[in-house]
Design a protein around this motif. Structure first.
Motif: not given
Ligand code: GLY
Length: 431
Positions: A216, A228, A271, A287, A289, A291
């Protein structure tokens, strides 16, 4: 089938590329897309927040299925809107996407369903947050999270009380993150190894993807500000079969059951951001969605037709879908614009991608790129994801960096240590 992919990053280029492998697919649109998606699909100039316009487009072009990349439209109800209009779409409802959209919802949900996570305090009171930081009850470093979506800027790791006070002042008083910072979470910092564990879910059944690890921060050695994601790798041994089973039993299944029991079955990609410490596994975040950049190395290992998986999700029969993965390792090195993750340069000409892709086992996914007058230019902070596939992690690392060296744009930068942390484990596994 005609498919619409929504988004413009490396994740979406990887999705478009993978979807196009399917014999069932005749046409792929990407809205708004990037330079990479323009080369293999048709970019549509509609931004991800224009849900009405996207639905009208899908209707007009008889799109069979829309696949949503980023979280924002999901939390804004894109899936609900499409379904109301009879349009096929992959992703969670707005109510289910709250697992990502509200950190407080996620923590309370985990408490309700005994899903392992770290201790925390939630509050909308600045004095209460400041007092908790001063009391040192969670120790230091202290994790401070804005409740709402903050485009990757919502998590602060405060190493001292002074840093915590500055962060709380900015988030709660000055509202630097807007409404997202109206409420916060203060959380104990968990030590260990972070793992990204993604599943396809049809609301009842979860089909796990291969595990991956993100990088990260912007600089080597996990130093500097968060981004990101500057790179990721995927290989089976990131999680042992025993720990994978434990994650499925103590985290994934209770999450799907809990969401269904609360009337918000989770259908889409989920996620799980995990913290691994020996055999102890806790959820750091959800998450709603795929990654980014994890999708690039993960989909580079997927052998199966992704459309079969999407159809299984829509028909709620994922228990009858089998996934085939390539053995070995894959790795993605993100090449970023000068200045990123702060203010960054755009409009730099990019060269060397064909030379990089001439190496066997290399695929360059575009993120912030666009074509102007026939030239490929940088147009975002994260520009490219140079992705490799090889038998071992060390060879995947060598290959990705060999490819990255062939690519040029002014003031580009990238981490030189993607995957390095995994090498120690690879040696142990090889014994
Ligand atoms: N790579 C982290 C994320 O996609 O949120």
């Amino acid at each position: 089938m005609k498919i619409l992919v929504v988004g413009s990053g490396g994740r979406e280029h990887a999705l478009v590329w993978k979807i196009l492998e399917s014999k069932r697919v005749s046409k792929v649109y990407c809205a708004p897309g990037n330079g990479g998606t323009a080369e293999i699909a048709q970019n549509i100039p509609i931004s991800v927040g224009q849900i009405d316009d996207l639905a009208r487009f899908a209707h007009k072009e008889s799109v069979d299925l829309t696949v949503v990349g980023p979280e924002l439209p999901l939390t804004q109800g894109m899936v609900d809107h499409f379904q109301k209009h009879g349009l096929g779409i992959i992703g969670p409802s707005a109510a289910a996407a709250r697992l990502e959209g509200s950190k407080i919802f996620a923590k309370e949900f985990m408490q309700r369903h005994a899903i392992p996570t770290g201790p925390y305090l939630q509050t909308d009171s600045y004095p209460e947050a400041r007092d908790a930081a001063r009391s040192g009850r969670f120790g230091y470093p202290l994790v401070i999270k804005a409740d709402g979506l903050a485009a990757g800027k919502g998590v602060v790791i405060a190493r001292s009380l002074q840093e915590a006070e500055v962060a709380l002042e900015q988030i709660m008083q000055e509202r630097t993150l807007g409404e997202a910072g109206k409420k916060v979470i203060l959380e104990k910092f968990l030590h260990g190894e972070e793992v990204s564990f993604l599943v396809f879910s049809d609301g009842t059944h979860a089909l796990p993807m291969v595990p991956s690890q993100d990088h990260k921060t912007v600089f080597d050695g996990d130093l500097g500000p968060n981004t990101g994601g500057m790179g990721a790798y995927s290989t089976d041994w990131i999680l042992s079969p025993g720990v994978t089973q434990q994650v499925m039993e103590t985290i994934v299944t209770p999450t799907l059951r809990g969401m269904a029991a609360e009337g918000n079955p989770y259908r889409g990609i989920l996620y799980f951001g995990l913290m691994l410490n020996g055999n102890d596994v806790k959820v750091l975040e959800f998450n709603a969605r795929f990654g980014d950049p994890e999708t690039q190395p993960v989909l580079y290992r997927l052998q199966s037709d992704i459309m079969e998986v999407f159809e299984g999700m829509l028909e709620q029969r994922l228990d009858r879908v089998k996934l085939q993965w390539r053995q070995g390792c894959s790795l993605c090195v993100v090449m970023a614009s000068g200045g990123y993750p702060g203010d960054f340069e755009k409009g730099q000409e990019i060269t060397g991608i064909p030379e990089a892709e001439a190496l066997t086992g290399v695929k360059v996914f575009h993120a912030g790129t666009e074509f102007k007058n026939g030239h490929l230019l940088s147009s975002g902070g994260r520009v490219l994801g140079v992705t490799s596939r090889a038998e071992t992690l060390s060879s995947a690392i060598r290959l990705a960096y060999q490819a990255a060296e062939r690519i040029r744009f002014r003031n580009m930068h990238y981490r030189r240590d993607i995957g390095k942390k995994g090498l120690k484990k690879e040696k142990i596994m090889a014994k």
